[in-house]
Structure formats: C-alpha cells, structure tokens
Design an enzyme around this catalytic site. Structure first.
Site, PDB file in Angstrom:
ATOM      1  N   LYS A 167     -46.814   9.272   4.836  1.00  0.00           N
ATOM      2  CA  LYS A 167     -47.310   8.162   4.014  1.00  0.00           C
ATOM      3  C   LYS A 167     -46.431   8.039   2.771  1.00  0.00           C
ATOM      4  CE  LYS A 167     -51.993   6.641   2.756  1.00  0.00           C
ATOM      5  NZ  LYS A 167     -53.289   7.145   2.321  1.00  0.00           N
TER       6      LYS A 167
HETATM    7  C1  E4P Z   1     -56.051   5.022   2.472  1.00  0.00           C
HETATM    8  O1  E4P Z   1     -54.989   5.222   2.995  1.00  0.00           O
HETATM    9  C2  E4P Z   1     -56.193   4.847   1.011  1.00  0.00           C
HETATM   10  O2  E4P Z   1     -55.615   5.909   0.360  1.00  0.00           O
HETATM   11  C3  E4P Z   1     -57.631   4.665   0.645  1.00  0.00           C
HETATM   12  O3  E4P Z   1     -58.252   3.803   1.583  1.00  0.00           O
HETATM   13  C4  E4P Z   1     -57.851   4.217  -0.767  1.00  0.00           C
HETATM   14  O4  E4P Z   1     -59.210   3.908  -0.957  1.00  0.00           O
HETATM   15  P1  E4P Z   1     -59.837   3.720  -2.427  1.00  0.00           P
HETATM   16  O5  E4P Z   1     -59.243   2.505  -3.049  1.00  0.00           O
HETATM   17  O6  E4P Z   1     -61.314   3.566  -2.179  1.00  0.00           O
HETATM   18  O7  E4P Z   1     -59.479   4.964  -3.183  1.00  0.00           O
END
Ligand code: E4P
Length: 217
Positions: free
Chosen positions: A83
């Site tokens: 990622k």
């Molecule tokens: C997923 O890859 C993201 O890191 C995550 O969905 C972020 O979610 P949030 O905005 O609720 O922290």
C-alpha cells in the site's frame, strides 16, 4: 462485490473469515497502532489466515525508501498488496512494484485525477476515501461514481476499492455504483445484518411460537 476487512484485529478478522465474509484485508499505520502489535508479526498472522490480498502500508515518503519498505513487506507472504500513498513518489513506487509483479494498493485517493494516475501507474487497487470526503462536506460517493465511469471508459483493470466506509449506506451505495471491492471495519460489516423489521418480526414469531407450546428439539 468483494469484502475486505479494514482492521488489524486478528480475532475480528477470524470471526468474519469463518463466515466466508472476508475476501481480503486492509491495514494502515493507524490500525497497526490500534492493534498494539508489531507490523511484520501481525501482518504475517493475517496473511496466514486469509487467502485474498492483505494490504500493508509503507511509511516512507520518498520513492527509493518506499520501494525498499515495500519489498520487505512483500516478503511477508505472496498475498501481500503493497500500500502506497497517492503522491508522486507513491506513484513511482507503484510503477516499480507493478513491474515486478506485486499487487499494489494506492491509498489516500480523493480525486478522479489521482485515480486516473494510479491506473496509469499499474495499481491493482485504488482506494478512494468516502468517509473522509464526507467529513469535509464533499460527496465521497460522487468520487466512486466518477472513477467507475473513467475506468470503464478506458477499460482500466485497476479495481476500485471503496475505503473509509463508515456506514451501511456507504457500503450499499458503493455496491450500487459498481465499486469492485469495499473495505469496512468489522462493526460496519456486522451491522449490515441489522434491520428493525427483522427484529420486530422475529419477536412476534417467538411470541406466537411460545403460545403453541411446541418444541422442535
Ligand atoms: C483503508 O484502506 C483505509 O485506510 C481506511 O478505510 C480509512 O478509513 P478511515 O477514514 O475511517 O480511517
């Protein structure tokens, strides 16, 4: 629609995985902090449990170091999706990883222009953040629809991974628009089972059943 679980809580992943609800997992530095675990150790445990892609995020901000971190994360297991943030360095790293055959999840996407660049750089997944756009009074769902249209116009194979999902409505709207994947916290996935009329109907059936005086077992 594929379901990814947005957590590094292995007990929560196991519970949903046993029900066949888990096609993959996403983590980020905040979720690793919340787990209180070592990133390499907890990510390995998740990869051993789940056969689909498990996103593990780099924390460097320059491409060269991102690539070194990503290569280390990729060694954890074959189902790692590296990622990277949607910055110019992140796109550079994305291209390098994709060229080596690694899955890449480009995260922190907040515009169709960013999503277009990620697809050009060979991303396996693009993660548009719905909830964080809603937080600043913009329309997260409109972003999902825009990316869907753009990717379909040009047959990009990058999968739209609807992220920052905070509610059942976010999940259902993403499915309606045609996001390939959604990643949501375990609590949101579990709350998809809830409906007030289900509770009311079950209550009535149980009351009526008690009046019959019968038993099934
Ligand atoms: C997923 O890859 C993201 O890191 C995550 O969905 C972020 O979610 P949030 O905005 O609720 O922290």
């Amino acid at each position: 629609m594929k379901f990814f679980v947005d957590t590094a809580d292995t007990a929560a992943i196991r519970e949903l995985n046993d029900l066949g609800m888990v096609d993959g997992v996403t983590t980020n530095p905040s979720l690793i902090l919340k787990s209180g675990r070592d990133i390499l150790e907890v990510t390995k445990e998740i990869c051993d449990m789940v056969s689909g892609p498990v996103s593990a995020e780099v924390v460097a901000t320059e491409a060269k170091e991102m690539i070194a971190e990503g290569m280390k994360l990729a060694k954890i297991a074959p189902n790692i999706a590296i990622k990277v943030p949607l910055t110019w360095d992140g796109l550079t790293a994305c291209k390098a990883f994709a060229s080596e055959g690694h899955m890449v999840n480009v995260t922190l996407c907040f515009s169709p222009a960013q999503a277009l660049l990620a697809a050009k750089a060979g991303a396996t997944f693009i993660s548009p953040f719905i909830g964080r756009l809603d937080d600043i009074h913009l329309d997260g769902m409109e972003l999902i629809a825009d990316i869907r249209q753009i990717y379909d116009n040009y047959d990009f194979r990058t999968e739209i991974l609807a992220a920052s999902i905070r509610s059942v409505n976010h999940a259902i709207e993403s499915a309606r628009i045609g996001a390939d994947v959604m990643t949501a916290p375990p609590s949101v996935i579990k709350s998809m089972a809830n409906h007030v009329l289900t509770d009311k109907g079950l209550d009535q059936f149980l009351k009526d059943w008690a009046k019959t005086g019968q038993k099934i077992l």
